[in-house]
Design a protein around this motif. Structure first.
Motif, PDB file in Angstrom:
ATOM      1  N   VAL B 233      -9.200  -6.484  11.061  1.00 42.26           N
ATOM      2  CA  VAL B 233      -9.834  -5.644  10.042  1.00 42.26           C
ATOM      3  C   VAL B 233     -10.000  -6.429   8.730  1.00 42.26           C
ATOM      4  CG1 VAL B 233      -9.649  -3.484   8.735  1.00 42.26           C
ATOM      5  CG2 VAL B 233      -8.971  -3.540  11.132  1.00 42.26           C
ATOM      6  N   ALA B 234      -9.133  -7.409   8.524  1.00 41.27           N
ATOM      7  CA  ALA B 234      -9.230  -8.234   7.314  1.00 41.27           C
ATOM      8  C   ALA B 234     -10.597  -8.908   7.205  1.00 41.27           C
ATOM      9  CB  ALA B 234      -8.120  -9.281   7.309  1.00 41.27           C
ATOM     10  N   ILE B 344     -10.671   0.327   2.450  1.00 38.65           N
ATOM     11  CA  ILE B 344      -9.679   1.422   2.374  1.00 38.65           C
ATOM     12  C   ILE B 344      -8.283   0.873   2.692  1.00 38.65           C
ATOM     13  CG2 ILE B 344      -8.919   3.582   3.457  1.00 38.65           C
ATOM     14  CD1 ILE B 344     -11.949   4.222   3.866  1.00 38.65           C
ATOM     15  N   ASN B 345      -8.200   0.033   3.705  1.00 39.62           N
ATOM     16  CA  ASN B 345      -6.915  -0.590   4.039  1.00 39.62           C
ATOM     17  C   ASN B 345      -6.354  -1.349   2.842  1.00 39.62           C
ATOM     18  OD1 ASN B 345      -5.871  -1.004   7.199  1.00 39.62           O
ATOM     19  ND2 ASN B 345      -7.906  -0.119   6.989  1.00 39.62           N
ATOM     20  N   HIS B 346      -7.229  -2.125   2.234  1.00 39.27           N
ATOM     21  CA  HIS B 346      -6.776  -2.947   1.109  1.00 39.27           C
ATOM     22  C   HIS B 346      -6.340  -2.076  -0.059  1.00 39.27           C
ATOM     23  CE1 HIS B 346      -6.212  -6.434  -1.312  1.00 39.27           C
ATOM     24  NE2 HIS B 346      -7.195  -6.154  -2.147  1.00 39.27           N
ATOM     25  N   GLN B 347      -7.144  -1.051  -0.334  1.00 39.12           N
ATOM     26  CA  GLN B 347      -6.822  -0.159  -1.445  1.00 39.12           C
ATOM     27  C   GLN B 347      -5.481   0.535  -1.229  1.00 39.12           C
ATOM     28  OE1 GLN B 347      -9.528   3.210  -2.208  1.00 39.12           O
ATOM     29  NE2 GLN B 347     -10.051   2.161  -4.124  1.00 39.12           N
ATOM     30  N   ASN B 348      -5.253   1.025  -0.008  1.00 39.57           N
ATOM     31  CA  ASN B 348      -3.974   1.684   0.273  1.00 39.57           C
ATOM     32  C   ASN B 348      -2.813   0.708   0.109  1.00 39.57           C
ATOM     33  OD1 ASN B 348      -5.147   4.123   0.709  1.00 39.57           O
ATOM     34  ND2 ASN B 348      -4.952   4.097   2.947  1.00 39.57           N
ATOM     35  N   ASN B 366       4.049 -11.387  -2.679  1.00 36.25           N
ATOM     36  CA  ASN B 366       2.725 -11.977  -2.447  1.00 36.25           C
ATOM     37  C   ASN B 366       1.927 -12.150  -3.730  1.00 36.25           C
ATOM     38  OD1 ASN B 366       3.674 -10.562  -0.043  1.00 36.25           O
ATOM     39  ND2 ASN B 366       1.744 -11.233   0.858  1.00 36.25           N
ATOM     40  N   THR B 367       1.163 -13.224  -3.791  1.00 30.89           N
ATOM     41  CA  THR B 367       0.153 -13.322  -4.849  1.00 30.89           C
ATOM     42  C   THR B 367      -1.164 -12.769  -4.314  1.00 30.89           C
ATOM     43  OG1 THR B 367      -0.162 -15.593  -4.140  1.00 30.89           O
ATOM     44  CG2 THR B 367       1.145 -15.249  -6.119  1.00 30.89           C
ATOM     45  N   THR B 368      -1.380 -12.937  -3.004  1.00 26.90           N
ATOM     46  CA  THR B 368      -2.573 -12.364  -2.375  1.00 26.90           C
ATOM     47  C   THR B 368      -2.148 -11.615  -1.121  1.00 26.90           C
ATOM     48  OG1 THR B 368      -2.874 -14.384  -1.104  1.00 26.90           O
ATOM     49  CG2 THR B 368      -4.137 -14.203  -3.150  1.00 26.90           C
ATOM     50  N   PHE B 369      -2.922 -10.617  -0.747  1.00 26.29           N
ATOM     51  CA  PHE B 369      -2.668  -9.922   0.530  1.00 26.29           C
ATOM     52  C   PHE B 369      -3.875  -9.084   0.901  1.00 26.29           C
ATOM     53  CE2 PHE B 369      -0.922  -7.098  -2.780  1.00 26.29           C
ATOM     54  CZ  PHE B 369      -1.468  -5.867  -2.450  1.00 26.29           C
ATOM     55  N   PHE B 370      -3.882  -8.636   2.149  1.00 23.20           N
ATOM     56  CA  PHE B 370      -4.926  -7.703   2.601  1.00 23.20           C
ATOM     57  C   PHE B 370      -4.320  -6.311   2.762  1.00 23.20           C
ATOM     58  CE2 PHE B 370      -6.875  -5.726   6.491  1.00 23.20           C
ATOM     59  CZ  PHE B 370      -7.901  -5.108   5.805  1.00 23.20           C
ATOM     60  N   ASN B 371      -3.696  -6.023   3.897  1.00 23.80           N
ATOM     61  CA  ASN B 371      -3.091  -4.689   4.063  1.00 23.80           C
ATOM     62  C   ASN B 371      -1.592  -4.770   4.340  1.00 23.80           C
ATOM     63  OD1 ASN B 371      -2.980  -5.459   6.735  1.00 23.80           O
ATOM     64  ND2 ASN B 371      -4.122  -3.708   7.551  1.00 23.80           N
ATOM     65  N   THR B 409      -2.407   1.113   6.206  1.00 23.56           N
ATOM     66  CA  THR B 409      -3.754   1.114   6.774  1.00 23.56           C
ATOM     67  C   THR B 409      -4.457   2.387   6.316  1.00 23.56           C
ATOM     68  OG1 THR B 409      -3.264   2.364   8.782  1.00 23.56           O
ATOM     69  CG2 THR B 409      -2.846  -0.017   8.851  1.00 23.56           C
ATOM     70  N   GLU B 410      -5.613   2.676   6.886  1.00 19.90           N
ATOM     71  CA  GLU B 410      -6.307   3.926   6.544  1.00 19.90           C
ATOM     72  C   GLU B 410      -5.498   5.136   7.001  1.00 19.90           C
ATOM     73  OE1 GLU B 410      -7.005   2.037   9.023  1.00 19.90           O
ATOM     74  OE2 GLU B 410      -7.523   3.241  10.778  1.00 19.90           O
ATOM     75  N   MET B 411      -4.516   4.922   7.878  1.00 23.00           N
ATOM     76  CA  MET B 411      -3.684   6.015   8.377  1.00 23.00           C
ATOM     77  C   MET B 411      -2.602   6.400   7.375  1.00 23.00           C
ATOM     78  SD  MET B 411      -4.940   6.501  11.409  1.00 23.00           S
ATOM     79  CE  MET B 411      -3.778   7.358  12.462  1.00 23.00           C
ATOM     80  N   THR B 412      -2.316   5.518   6.447  1.00 19.95           N
ATOM     81  CA  THR B 412      -1.219   5.735   5.513  1.00 19.95           C
ATOM     82  C   THR B 412      -1.656   6.710   4.420  1.00 19.95           C
ATOM     83  OG1 THR B 412      -0.702   3.422   5.911  1.00 19.95           O
ATOM     84  CG2 THR B 412       0.505   4.512   4.138  1.00 19.95           C
ATOM     85  N   THR B 413      -0.975   7.830   4.327  1.00 16.61           N
ATOM     86  CA  THR B 413      -1.349   8.829   3.316  1.00 16.61           C
ATOM     87  C   THR B 413      -0.518   8.628   2.042  1.00 16.61           C
ATOM     88  OG1 THR B 413       0.323  10.384   4.079  1.00 16.61           O
ATOM     89  CG2 THR B 413      -1.852  10.534   5.122  1.00 16.61           C
ATOM     90  N   ASN B 414      -0.948   9.269   0.978  1.00 17.76           N
ATOM     91  CA  ASN B 414      -0.171   9.218  -0.267  1.00 17.76           C
ATOM     92  C   ASN B 414       1.222   9.787  -0.035  1.00 17.76           C
ATOM     93  OD1 ASN B 414      -2.257   8.065  -1.677  1.00 17.76           O
ATOM     94  ND2 ASN B 414      -3.071  10.036  -2.393  1.00 17.76           N
ATOM     95  N   GLU B 415       1.273  10.802   0.815  1.00 17.68           N
ATOM     96  CA  GLU B 415       2.557  11.433   1.116  1.00 17.68           C
ATOM     97  C   GLU B 415       3.494  10.443   1.820  1.00 17.68           C
ATOM     98  OE1 GLU B 415       1.992  14.778   3.658  1.00 17.68           O
ATOM     99  OE2 GLU B 415       4.000  15.550   3.261  1.00 17.68           O
ATOM    100  N   ASP B 416       2.929   9.693   2.761  1.00 12.55           N
ATOM    101  CA  ASP B 416       3.727   8.663   3.454  1.00 12.55           C
ATOM    102  C   ASP B 416       4.318   7.685   2.439  1.00 12.55           C
ATOM    103  OD1 ASP B 416       2.923   9.728   5.878  1.00 12.55           O
ATOM    104  OD2 ASP B 416       1.351   8.224   6.230  1.00 12.55           O
ATOM    105  N   MET B 417       3.440   7.221   1.547  1.00 15.83           N
ATOM    106  CA  MET B 417       3.899   6.242   0.552  1.00 15.83           C
ATOM    107  C   MET B 417       4.998   6.848  -0.308  1.00 15.83           C
ATOM    108  SD  MET B 417       0.457   4.356  -0.759  1.00 15.83           S
ATOM    109  CE  MET B 417      -1.042   4.395   0.200  1.00 15.83           C
ATOM    110  N   HIS B 418       4.805   8.102  -0.687  1.00 18.48           N
ATOM    111  CA  HIS B 418       5.784   8.799  -1.502  1.00 18.48           C
ATOM    112  C   HIS B 418       7.143   8.844  -0.791  1.00 18.48           C
ATOM    113  CE1 HIS B 418       7.225  11.622  -4.494  1.00 18.48           C
ATOM    114  NE2 HIS B 418       7.638  12.406  -3.519  1.00 18.48           N
ATOM    115  N   HIS B 419       7.109   9.141   0.508  1.00 19.02           N
ATOM    116  CA  HIS B 419       8.349   9.188   1.312  1.00 19.02           C
ATOM    117  C   HIS B 419       9.098   7.877   1.244  1.00 19.02           C
ATOM    118  CE1 HIS B 419       7.030  12.699   4.093  1.00 19.02           C
ATOM    119  NE2 HIS B 419       7.794  13.115   3.104  1.00 19.02           N
ATOM    120  N   LEU B 420       8.376   6.804   1.442  1.00 22.94           N
ATOM    121  CA  LEU B 420       9.026   5.486   1.457  1.00 22.94           C
ATOM    122  C   LEU B 420       9.585   5.154   0.083  1.00 22.94           C
ATOM    123  CD1 LEU B 420       9.660   2.901   3.094  1.00 22.94           C
ATOM    124  CD2 LEU B 420       7.530   1.954   2.221  1.00 22.94           C
TER     125      LEU B 420
END
Lengths: 498, 431
Positions: B233-234, B344-348, B366-371, B409-420
């Motif tokens: 996807v990168a 979307i992957n990168h943004q998430n 990282n200084t650079t990354f994709f997802n 990824t595009e599967m990762t929701t804001n809620e998921d991120m919040h949980h972590l």
């Protein structure tokens, strides 16, 4: 080329590449709007510009692939007697189970405590294969049959190296699948070919001569049993003894295991290592060329060299062994074709030991029935009984110039997939027919009648058979030009046209 | 047995034609004492029983449908459109063999041609084959091809390559003469005996190298540059890696489930000059007897069934159906959809990185990354992974005691991120 070819063609619809149906702005997915500014991006590189992928909508994609599918022939379409390929029924139950989220939506690097069900399944599958082969332990890692061969020969090499000498030579019968010599060569071994005798079996004198000449330089003998001629090697115990006497290992290519599964344990034949093709014997779908899965079982002496990981049971828990001092190491990313394990395991449970015995018996009976029904119509190079496949050649048809290729193409006009052609190489114009156990007698009878009809046409009207097929999505292809000026992508095809 | 149609009457008639009365007469060439041994296995089961047993095993696994995950590390969770599974479950694709009879296999062949076209254009390489087992074996085969092409035996590979890929490379090359050097500084290690330098892009830790620099290092020494992509996807956001001589990797992300690590989808693309040294199947365009555009497996003389011991590889069966799944999914995405998916992957991932760095003592390396990127934690990363697994969060892949590789990824929701983020905050504050 245009999409609208106004020729009456009924349901045999023409279809062009999606690239040729592309219109700017079409899409088959809907995503939320996203626009990354330069500052927001952290890839350190400019955004990708044009990729040159086609632009089509979902209905177009669906129609495209449905139309393509209609130009294909699968085991669900009809009889598929492709020798050495074991094209048997693929139960849909296995597809359904492999798609359970508990199997399909798990990650290979999850903590092992969170995938105990998967590990239990793998452990059980290892045990089923141990039991069916009579060998000591099984690795599930290899991705396909040829990959299993590679793994098997690597283990043999490692075992010899451990004893101080990797040895130099692998013996391979001339009737072997091409993967056998290719595998041995990939492992750095020199291949010495053992001629077949006039009965299509291993020429014992030739074997003795090779052993005499190469002695303890021989690392292994790779035998396919039943052979690619569909014959059980009657001298197998004798061969095993000769191989073991010089400290070499007896490798069996298990591509033809369908003939003896649940009926004979390979270990009882003196075999030390054998790979399976789960996509043959254990019915995981061929999928138009894969994915396969090629577990390998080995004798006790070779177990230290098994690749990693291996699944073990400790108390009530299942665990991946990911390090072993003498292991050949990793042969594939992660743990193997796990989705195929689910399908094969479901297949084994559905059959049980009683059903698997029936598999072997019915597969062998069907092949012998075909052999006896066609022996007056086609030349039979070797006497039977055969095992799960029977071998004919085009020797009788050649009198009128008709070849195996013509018979094969003719079969497609009658709605059958052809048998394996021109293999094994030890007879000219080979036709290797493997009906498998999942055909009803009526389908086999219809095939027999068609083969008789084709033999008849070959004699009466050879020109007609040369023009076959006429009723398939395509007629005979220009394979010479394809190889001479390879066009391997849409981009290359556009350049060629330009 | 529901899959075996022969009735007793059928069997009798058939045995009769074979001139025998007993089935074992057909096994007469086998050592008779080996026939019908005892098996310590159960008898057959009905469909319902099999289903119950396998469902019970599946239910013991914590799957991504019911749990939150930040695991990547070469195997990614992406959304698979419903159309993909519909197509690959069509009998004519699912139950077909390798398309050796092209007149009745145009469906598989044309799809493979599209697959090759997509891989070629994504990787910026003129040719691609019809798939490999997986990314790891594709990389090993690329190293072997580089040795054939350059007639040199040494391979240098970057440190930050997926550990499984390195392990498989080591296994494949174990018996071959030559030096295999792990090196993060190719300028010092690549020399005129080097067949190829291998770099993962983005690398295992998510960082994205400057391929131009690597290309010129390789070119000066006449070595090939092999680029390995484990997250295809990168390539929707990164420029095509056309500096490479060979691009291989893993395309599971598009159209294929994680399935505990397989079946996945290895791909193999390279410069046109090497096409006759490639491993694996190739599908080519041609015409039939009526002059219609058609497709056929071609350049078979490279392969084991023709060339035997002199073949470019022993590979035979590949990942045909996985390649079809990829092709269907990629066709749905198309030019715009694939780029959007990558963005979307990168943004998430950017959001996740920001949220994690807002925590006291947590650092993105990282200084650079994709997802995917590495976070350094102020406490034990393996312990976090183990603890959160019990709570239904698969936190990522622990690289060592403090570093965690996480993926969005595009599967990762804001809620998921919040949980972590919350879970890590509790761990920090609880200290």
């Amino acid at each position: 080329m245009t999409v609208n070819k106004r020729n009456p063609q009924g349901l045999l619809l023409e279809e062009v590449l999606l690239y040729e149906q592309s219109h700017s702005g079409r899409m088959g997915v809907d995503f939320r709007a996203v626009s990354l500014s330069k500052d927001e991006q952290r890839t350190g590189l400019p955004l990708r510009e044009s990729i040159e992928l086609p632009e089509v909508s979902e209905p177009q994609v669906v129609r495209h692939f449905v139309r393509l599918s209609q130009k294909n022939y699968g085991i669900d379409s009809g009889f598929f007697p492709l020798g050495s390929c074991t094209m048997k029924h693929n139960p849909r139950l296995n597809e359904k189970l492999a798609r359970l989220s508990g199997f399909s939506q798990i990650h290979p690097l999850q903590p092992q405590s969170t995938v105990q069900g998967m590990l239990e399944l793998m452990f059980n599958l290892q045990n089923w294969l141990n039991e069916l082969s009579g060998l000591a332990q099984t690795t599930l890692c290899p991705a396909a049959g040829a990959h299993g061969e590679l793994t098997g020969i690597m283990m043999i090499r490692a075992a010899h190296e451990d004893k101080g000498n990797a040895r130099k030579v692998v013996l391979v019968p001339d009737s072997a699948h091409g993967t056998n010599p290719a595998t041995a060569a990939m492992n750095g071994y020199k291949i010495v070919e053992i001629k077949s005798d006039t009965n299509g079996l291993v020429d014992i004198q030739a074997l003795d001569a090779a052993i005499e000449k190469h002695g303890t330089d021989i690392a292994a003998f790779m035998l396919t049993n039943p052979s690619t001629c569909g014959l059980f090697e009657p001298n197998i115990l004798n061969i095993a003894e000769k191989i073991h006497k010089i400290g070499a290992y007896f490798y069996c290519d298990g591509a033809n295991f369908n003939a003896i599964v649940g009926k004979i344990k390979p270990a009882d034949l003196g075999i030390d290592v054998m790979q399976y093709n789960l996509h043959k014997t254990f019915s995981t779908p061929h999928g138009g060329g894969g994915p396969g899965s090629g577990p390998v079982s080995v004798c006790a002496e070779l177990t230290p060299y098994l690749p990693i990981p291996l699944v073990v049971k400790e108390g009530d828990n299942f665990k991946l062994i990911e390090e072993a001092p003498k292991s050949i190491g990793k042969i594939k990313g992660y743990h193997g074709q796990a989705g195929m394990f689910v399908r094969a395991y479901a297949y084994m449970l559905s059959h049980g030991k009683d059903g698997l015995k029936q598999v072997a018996e019915a597969a062998v009976l069907n092949a012998n029935y075909i052999m006896h029904s066609l022996k007056d119509d086609y030349f039979m190079p070797f006497n039977g009984p055969c095992m799960h496949e029977c071998l004919f050649t085009d020797k009788q048809q050649k009198e009128t110039g008709v070849t195996t290729l013509d018979i094969a193409k003719g079969l497609t006009d009658y709605g059958f997939h052809p048998m394996t052609t021109y293999f094994p190489l030890i007879v000219g114009g080979a036709m290797l027919i493997e009906p498998t156990e999942t055909e009803p007698k009526e389908a086999i009878d219809e095939f027999i009648l068609t083969m008789k009809e084709l033999a008849n046409i070959a004699q009466q009207n050879p020109e007609a058979i040369k023009q076959m097929p006429q009723h398939t999505p395509r007629k005979r292809l220009d394979e010479v030009t394809a190889a001479r000026n390879p066009i391997l992508t849409y981009q290359m095809s556009r350049q060629t046209q330009a | 047995m529901r899959y075996i149609p022969l009735s007793e009457q059928d069997k009798q008639q058939m045995l009769e034609r074979c001139g025998v009365t007993d089935i074992n007469a057909l096994f007469c060439h086998a050592p008779q004492h080996t026939l019908d041994p005892a098996y310590n296995l159960p008898n057959h089961m009905g469909e319902l029983e099999v289903e119950r047993h396998l469902v019970s095993l599946a239910n013991k696994n914590k799957d991504f449908a019911h749990n939150t995950s930040f695991l990547g590390a070469g195997c990614y969770r992406h959304h698979i459109p419903a159309t993909v599974d519909m197509v690959i479950q069509r009998s004519e694709f699912l139950t077909a063999y390798t398309p050796y009879q092209p007149e009745i296999a145009q469906g598989t062949l044309m799809a493979l041609f599209e697959f090759q076209s997509y891989i070629s254009t994504l990787t910026g390489q003129p040719v691609a084959n019809a798939s490999m087992y997986d990314g790891a074996t594709a990389m090993a085969e690329a190293a072997l091809m580089a040795q054939r092409v350059t007639k040199r035996s040494n391979i240098v590979y970057d440190t930050d390559i997926h550990p499984d890929y390195k392990a498989v490379l080591k296994t494949y090359l174990s018996h071959i003469d030559g030096e295999f050097t792990e090196s993060a500084s190719p300028a010092e290690t690549v020399n005129e005996q080097t067949a190829a330098y291998i770099v993962q892009w983005p690398n295992f830790k998510g960082d994205i190298a400057d391929l131009n620099k690597l290309k010129s290092t390789c070119q000066q020494q006449g070595a090939l540059l092999i680029v390995v992509v484990t997250e295809i996807v990168a390539l929707g956001i990164l420029p095509a890696p056309n500096q490479a001589d060979i691009v291989v990797g893993e395309a599971q992300s598009i159209g294929n489930a994680m399935s505990y690590g397989g079946p996945h989808l290895g791909f193999f693309a390279c410069q046109e000059s090497m096409v006759r040294q490639m491993p694996g199947r190739l599908c080519g365009q041609t015409t039939d007897a009526d002059g219609r555009t058609s497709y056929v497996l071609t350049l078979n003389t490279r392969e084991q069934h023709i060339r035997r011991a002199k073949a470019t590889s022993n590979i035979c069966t590949n990942q045909g159906l996985c390649a079809l799944a990829f092709t269907v999914h990629m066709s749905l995405l198309g030019e715009q959809g694939f780029k959007q998916l990558a963005q979307i992957n990168h943004q998430n991932a950017c959001h996740l990185a920001d949220a994690l760095t807002s925590l006291n003592g947590v650092q993105v390396l990282n200084t650079t990354f994709f997802n995917e990127f590495v976070v350094r934690l102020p406490f034990s990363a393996p312990k976090l992974v183990a603890d959160l697994a019990n709570e239904g969060i698969l936190a990522g892949y622990a690289l060592n005691d403090t570093d965690l590789l996480v993926c969005a990824t595009e599967m990762t929701t804001n809620e998921d991120m919040h949980h972590l983020v919350q879970a890590i905050r509790i761990e920090i504050e609880g200290k």
